[in-house]
Motif scaffolding. Structure first.
Motif, PDB file in Angstrom:
ATOM      1  N   ILE A   1       0.800  -1.306   0.065  1.00 38.46           N
ATOM      2  CA  ILE A   1      -0.114  -0.029   0.096  1.00 38.46           C
ATOM      3  C   ILE A   1       0.872   1.187  -0.162  1.00 38.46           C
ATOM      4  O   ILE A   1       1.696   1.581   0.898  1.00 38.46           O
ATOM      5  CB  ILE A   1      -1.026   0.032   1.308  1.00 38.46           C
ATOM      6  CG1 ILE A   1      -1.543  -1.148   1.453  1.00 38.46           C
ATOM      7  CG2 ILE A   1      -1.971   1.148   1.139  1.00 38.46           C
ATOM      8  CD1 ILE A   1      -2.016  -1.549   2.851  1.00 38.46           C
TER       9      ILE A   1
ATOM     10  N   GLN B   1      -7.015   1.544   0.855  1.00 42.35           N
ATOM     11  CA  GLN B   1      -7.125   0.158   1.116  1.00 42.35           C
ATOM     12  C   GLN B   1      -8.340   0.039   2.220  1.00 42.35           C
ATOM     13  O   GLN B   1      -8.415   0.777   3.000  1.00 42.35           O
ATOM     14  CB  GLN B   1      -5.894  -0.565   1.721  1.00 42.35           C
ATOM     15  CG  GLN B   1      -5.917  -1.923   2.231  1.00 42.35           C
ATOM     16  CD  GLN B   1      -5.461  -2.277   3.746  1.00 42.35           C
ATOM     17  OE1 GLN B   1      -5.619  -1.572   4.587  1.00 42.35           O
ATOM     18  NE2 GLN B   1      -4.421  -3.108   3.523  1.00 42.35           N
TER      19      GLN B   1
ATOM     20  N   GLN C   1      -8.143  -2.876  -2.614  1.00 47.28           N
ATOM     21  CA  GLN C   1      -7.561  -1.662  -2.596  1.00 47.28           C
ATOM     22  C   GLN C   1      -7.446  -1.196  -3.957  1.00 47.28           C
ATOM     23  O   GLN C   1      -7.774  -1.768  -4.931  1.00 47.28           O
ATOM     24  CB  GLN C   1      -6.197  -2.355  -2.329  1.00 47.28           C
ATOM     25  CG  GLN C   1      -4.814  -1.184  -2.452  1.00 47.28           C
ATOM     26  CD  GLN C   1      -3.456  -1.904  -2.150  1.00 47.28           C
ATOM     27  OE1 GLN C   1      -3.431  -3.137  -1.217  1.00 47.28           O
ATOM     28  NE2 GLN C   1      -2.434  -1.362  -2.418  1.00 47.28           N
TER      29      GLN C   1
END
Length: 237
Positions: free
Chosen positions: A86, A92, A133
């Motif tokens: 991420i 996310q 995500q």
């Protein structure tokens, strides 16, 4: 209209060496009975993780957990089999449902990572856990708000198990922005990532927050280069 203001300097703070965290709402060892939540928005943590460090494997259940990196990269691993990176420009969500374990580490060995950790109480409990995500690079706009989260799977952004909508906005010049509340009974919590915004006569600066409810729309007067996060959430679950 009702509102509550949380100035950056009044947030709870925890410094664990590897982690520095500022808590807008009560969390872990920070407890303030007047700051338990804003509607279903339960946690808003502003976290900085040192190089090569992170959160070991730990469990969650019946919580919608959103991560928004502001600087650096965070490696995520969970019991659903996801191993992802991420990074700044991503959003996310982990819908914990009946239960999930996960870990998050600063992937970089030479710089810290900064991210927002946000928990939202779910609309329905004990659903199957789920992970999502996205990169916001394809949808982000300049001098406009853009949606990064909603309760609809086919809508723009990640989706979650709650009647909530999140918008980001980056404004490079003085601008007046109106935001209309998405659902009756919802309020909106505005968090200033950087810059300066005036709302209903209140001046907000970096990492200040303001919750507003019993209103159909709010107006943001942006006075300098600013980035904001708007969280439109039910005031009652």
């Amino acid at each position: 209209m009702h509102n509550v203001i949380h100035k950056a300097s009044t947030r709870g703070n925890a410094n664990h060496g590897w982690l520095t965290s500022f808590h807008t709402f009560s969390f872990a060892n920070y407890y303030n009975p007047e700051r338990m939540n804003f509607g279903v928005l339960r946690v808003l943590n502003d976290d900085t993780v040192q190089a090569g460090m992170g959160f070991g494997t730990h469990p969650h259940n019946n919580m919608e957990i959103i991560s928004i990196p502001l600087e650096g990269d965070l490696e995520h691993k969970d019991s659903l089999g996801n191993i992802t990176l991420i990074k700044e420009g991503d959003v996310q969500i982990m819908s914990a449902g009946t239960g999930v374990t996960h870990s998050e580490y600063n992937k970089n060995k030479d710089k810290e990572v900064k991210f927002l950790q946000i928990w939202v109480l779910p609309k329905l409990k004990n659903l199957n856990p789920r992970y999502d995500q996205i990169s916001i690079h394809a949808i982000q706009k300049v001098n406009e708000l853009y949606q990064v989260l909603s309760p609809h799977k086919d809508d723009q952004g990640v989706w979650l198990n709650q009647d909530a909508w999140f918008h980001l906005g980056e404004f490079t010049k003085a601008k007046t922005v109106e935001y209309k509340i998405k659902k009756e009974g919802n309020g909106v919590y505005v968090f200033i990532l950087k810059g300066k915004v005036e709302i209903n006569g209140e001046n907000l600066t970096e990492k200040d927050g303001m919750g507003i409810w019993d209103v159909a729309a709010i107006t943001l007067n942006v006075t300098e280069h600013t980035r904001v996060l708007l969280m439109d959430v039910p005031m009652h679950n």
